[in-house]
Design a protein around this motif. Structure first.
Motif, PDB file in Angstrom:
ATOM      1  N   ALA A  63       0.818  -1.213   0.000  1.00 16.46           N
ATOM      2  CA  ALA A  63       0.000   0.000   0.000  1.00 16.46           C
ATOM      3  C   ALA A  63       0.854   1.266   0.000  1.00 16.46           C
ATOM      4  N   GLN A  64       2.145   1.148   0.269  1.00 21.41           N
ATOM      5  CA  GLN A  64       3.022   2.316   0.267  1.00 21.41           C
ATOM      6  C   GLN A  64       3.180   2.857  -1.151  1.00 21.41           C
ATOM      7  N   ASN A  65       3.565   4.131  -1.245  1.00 18.75           N
ATOM      8  CA  ASN A  65       3.791   4.683  -2.577  1.00 18.75           C
ATOM      9  C   ASN A  65       5.073   4.117  -3.179  1.00 18.75           C
ATOM     10  N   MET A  66       5.196   4.243  -4.509  1.00 16.99           N
ATOM     11  CA  MET A  66       6.314   3.623  -5.214  1.00 16.99           C
ATOM     12  C   MET A  66       7.665   4.161  -4.748  1.00 16.99           C
ATOM     13  N   ASP A  67       7.765   5.444  -4.490  1.00 19.68           N
ATOM     14  CA  ASP A  67       9.048   5.997  -4.038  1.00 19.68           C
ATOM     15  C   ASP A  67       9.504   5.341  -2.740  1.00 19.68           C
ATOM     16  N   THR A  68       8.568   5.098  -1.830  1.00 20.53           N
ATOM     17  CA  THR A  68       8.919   4.468  -0.560  1.00 20.53           C
ATOM     18  C   THR A  68       9.323   3.020  -0.772  1.00 20.53           C
ATOM     19  N   LYS A  69       8.584   2.296  -1.604  1.00 22.52           N
ATOM     20  CA  LYS A  69       8.933   0.900  -1.872  1.00 22.52           C
ATOM     21  C   LYS A  69      10.298   0.789  -2.562  1.00 22.52           C
ATOM     22  N   LEU A  71      12.888   2.399  -2.057  1.00 16.47           N
ATOM     23  CA  LEU A  71      13.982   2.476  -1.093  1.00 16.47           C
ATOM     24  C   LEU A  71      14.446   1.085  -0.670  1.00 16.47           C
ATOM     25  N   MET A  72      13.597   0.079  -0.866  1.00 10.13           N
ATOM     26  CA  MET A  72      13.921  -1.298  -0.503  1.00 10.13           C
ATOM     27  C   MET A  72      14.447  -2.104  -1.687  1.00 10.13           C
ATOM     28  N   ARG A  73      14.667  -1.461  -2.823  1.00 13.55           N
ATOM     29  CA  ARG A  73      15.212  -2.177  -3.977  1.00 13.55           C
ATOM     30  C   ARG A  73      16.706  -2.402  -3.782  1.00 13.55           C
ATOM     31  N   THR A  74      17.143  -3.616  -4.031  1.00 13.17           N
ATOM     32  CA  THR A  74      18.555  -3.959  -3.860  1.00 13.17           C
ATOM     33  C   THR A  74      19.250  -4.006  -5.219  1.00 13.17           C
ATOM     34  N   PRO A  75      20.593  -3.949  -5.245  1.00 18.65           N
ATOM     35  CA  PRO A  75      21.321  -3.970  -6.517  1.00 18.65           C
ATOM     36  C   PRO A  75      21.131  -5.291  -7.260  1.00 18.65           C
ATOM     37  N   ARG A  76      21.383  -5.264  -8.550  1.00 18.10           N
ATOM     38  CA  ARG A  76      21.323  -6.480  -9.356  1.00 18.10           C
ATOM     39  C   ARG A  76      22.264  -7.534  -8.768  1.00 18.10           C
ATOM     40  N   GLY A  77      21.780  -8.748  -8.704  1.00 19.14           N
ATOM     41  CA  GLY A  77      22.576  -9.825  -8.126  1.00 19.14           C
ATOM     42  C   GLY A  77      22.224 -10.118  -6.684  1.00 19.14           C
ATOM     43  N   VAL A  78      21.446  -9.239  -6.058  1.00 19.31           N
ATOM     44  CA  VAL A  78      21.008  -9.461  -4.677  1.00 19.31           C
ATOM     45  C   VAL A  78      19.538  -9.886  -4.722  1.00 19.31           C
ATOM     46  N   ARG A  80      17.108 -10.157  -2.707  1.00 16.88           N
ATOM     47  CA  ARG A  80      16.405  -9.726  -1.499  1.00 16.88           C
ATOM     48  C   ARG A  80      15.760  -8.370  -1.790  1.00 16.88           C
ATOM     49  N   GLY A  81      14.782  -8.008  -0.969  1.00 18.04           N
ATOM     50  CA  GLY A  81      14.197  -6.685  -1.089  1.00 18.04           C
ATOM     51  C   GLY A  81      13.142  -6.583  -2.180  1.00 18.04           C
ATOM     52  N   TYR A  82      12.903  -5.370  -2.628  1.00 17.33           N
ATOM     53  CA  TYR A  82      11.786  -5.040  -3.511  1.00 17.33           C
ATOM     54  C   TYR A  82      12.147  -5.177  -4.978  1.00 17.33           C
ATOM     55  N   SER A  83      11.224  -5.744  -5.758  1.00 15.98           N
ATOM     56  CA  SER A  83      11.328  -5.799  -7.217  1.00 15.98           C
ATOM     57  C   SER A  83      10.124  -5.066  -7.798  1.00 15.98           C
ATOM     58  N   PRO A  84      10.326  -3.961  -8.510  1.00 13.60           N
ATOM     59  CA  PRO A  84       9.196  -3.209  -9.066  1.00 13.60           C
ATOM     60  C   PRO A  84       8.630  -3.887 -10.309  1.00 13.60           C
ATOM     61  N   PRO A  85       7.446  -3.446 -10.758  1.00 12.64           N
ATOM     62  CA  PRO A  85       6.872  -3.998 -11.986  1.00 12.64           C
ATOM     63  C   PRO A  85       7.817  -3.845 -13.175  1.00 12.64           C
ATOM     64  N   LYS A  86       7.757  -4.809 -14.073  1.00 11.80           N
ATOM     65  CA  LYS A  86       8.521  -4.806 -15.320  1.00 11.80           C
ATOM     66  C   LYS A  86      10.029  -4.770 -15.110  1.00 11.80           C
ATOM     67  N   SER A  87      10.500  -5.324 -13.987  1.00  8.71           N
ATOM     68  CA  SER A  87      11.938  -5.422 -13.769  1.00  8.71           C
ATOM     69  C   SER A  87      12.430  -6.850 -13.947  1.00  8.71           C
ATOM     70  N   GLU A  88      11.506  -7.768 -14.258  1.00 10.87           N
ATOM     71  CA  GLU A  88      11.880  -9.174 -14.411  1.00 10.87           C
ATOM     72  C   GLU A  88      11.138  -9.788 -15.590  1.00 10.87           C
ATOM     73  N   PHE A 106       4.192  -8.103 -12.213  1.00 10.88           N
ATOM     74  CA  PHE A 106       4.072  -8.236 -10.761  1.00 10.88           C
ATOM     75  C   PHE A 106       5.119  -7.383 -10.046  1.00 10.88           C
ATOM     76  N   GLU A 107       4.825  -7.052  -8.795  1.00  9.84           N
ATOM     77  CA  GLU A 107       5.840  -6.477  -7.911  1.00  9.84           C
ATOM     78  C   GLU A 107       6.023  -7.456  -6.759  1.00  9.84           C
ATOM     79  N   ALA A 108       7.205  -7.444  -6.154  1.00  7.63           N
ATOM     80  CA  ALA A 108       7.506  -8.483  -5.169  1.00  7.63           C
ATOM     81  C   ALA A 108       8.437  -7.961  -4.089  1.00  7.63           C
ATOM     82  N   PHE A 109       8.488  -8.719  -2.992  1.00  7.22           N
ATOM     83  CA  PHE A 109       9.447  -8.459  -1.923  1.00  7.22           C
ATOM     84  C   PHE A 109      10.026  -9.798  -1.494  1.00  7.22           C
ATOM     85  N   ASN A 110      11.354  -9.897  -1.481  1.00  5.01           N
ATOM     86  CA  ASN A 110      12.044 -11.146  -1.190  1.00  5.01           C
ATOM     87  C   ASN A 110      12.762 -11.121   0.154  1.00  5.01           C
TER      88      ASN A 110
END
Length: 345
Positions: A63-69, A71-78, A80-88, A106-110
């Protein structure tokens, strides 16, 4: 014959049933794995309140806004964390190229097991990556409470496997020592304008799972589709009180495809011009990173063709993730890619 996912009650393995009761479960499990590769598992013992907490955690995070989510995106190869839509693009993990790359909406959190889960053991950080946690009240507690339950269910299933395959009870013990695990929390409801609602809309592209076995909680909403042996795609929803479980690539490799790592995808329906919301949480149970996946000699018939070359758990996962998350075509999944191309639709 209509496509159907078999139901298996694992209560005898969860609560200590008799040898006869366990044998019946093992026979049912073997049949399900040879014919479908997906199973509706009941008698798993996961408390309702734990699942309710998980659902609340999902809702609170997404439910959080995209900018807040982000912040949980991790670098490629990690992983864990947030994956936004159309990144996979999960189909790239099979070596299948679609019209546009990295377009699964889909969006996801690992989250997953870390080195801290195995104190005193020297383990590679690349395979036991650190988790990141959002500033969302009770999110970590609720997610990890379910994670512990899903892990317990997966470990119970791994004790059923050797019984079902008529192997020694400890056959997979060494390969699953210091096992890896990742849990992916998926959300398929996106704000208007995020994706084009066309006929090629894909929530998650065609793929098989990478590890040993997957334990899935999901809403009872259409979207998950499983490839039947006749090449048809079939809608599958979890039954009341059930967890959907599917075999992953490692078991197909060990059994030389006697047990099926079944192709599946997600295509949530569009109702009144909007994507119907669907939530799912997939716990991926892996083996020890340096464990070798190759057909088990005891399971092979005389002269049976080997479908797979030996590969370690870590090598196989790396090739798959390079496709789904790195955008690089996996050229070592010819068998799965051929099944996708031959499917209807």
């Amino acid at each position: 014959m209509a496509f159907e996912v078999p139901t298996v009650d694992i209560t005898p393995y969860v609560k200590g049933g008799s040898p006869e009761e366990k044998a019946a479960v093992a026979r049912a499990w073997d049949d399900a794995c040879r014919t479908v590769g997906f199973v509706q598992v009941i008698g798993h013992g996961v408390p309702d309140e734990t699942i309710d907490g998980l659902k609340q955690a999902i809702d609170d995070f997404f439910a959080q806004n995209m900018d807040t989510k982000m912040l949980m995106r991790t670098p490629r190869g990690v992983n864990r964390g947030y994956s936004p839509p159309k990144s996979e693009s999960l189909s790239l993990s099979l070596g299948v190229v679609n019209a546009s790359l990295m377009n699964d909406f889909f969006e996801a959190f690992n989250v997953g097991l870390t080195r801290a889960d195995y104190p005193g053991v020297d383990l590679p950080e690349s395979e036991y990556q650190e988790n990141v946690w959002p500033d969302v009240p009770l999110f970590r507690d609720r997610v990890m409470a379910y994670f512990a339950e899903a892990r317990r269910v997966a470990e119970t299933l791994v004790t059923i496997f050797p019984d079902a395959l008529e192997l020694p009870a400890d056959f997979f013990a060494d390969a699953t020592t210091h096992n890896t695990a990742t849990m992916r929390i998926n959300n398929y409801a996106l704000p208007p304008g995020t994706v084009d609602l066309d006929g090629e809309l894909r929530g998650m592209g065609e793929h098989t799972d990478y590890d040993i076995v997957t334990v899935l909680w999901a809403d009872q909403v259409k979207g998950l589709q499983v490839l039947g042996t006749d090449g048809s795609w079939n809608d599958v929803n979890p039954a009341d009180g059930a967890l959907l479980v599917n075999l992953a690539d490692n078991m197909a490799g060990w059994t030389n495809d006697q047990w099926m790592s079944t192709l599946h995808r997600v295509k949530p329906p569009v109702i009144d011009g909007r994507i119907e919301r669907r939530r799912s949480v997939a716990y991926f149970h892996g083996g020890r990173p340096d464990a070798v996946i190759a057909p088990i000699p005891e399971l092979l018939a005389p002269g049976e063709e080997l479908h797979y070359e030996p590969i370690t758990v870590a090598e196989h996962r790396k090739a798959k993730l390079a496709g789904s998350r790195g955008g690089r075509l996996n050229t070592k999944a010819e068998r799965e890619a051929a099944r996708v191309r031959a499917s209807a639709g």
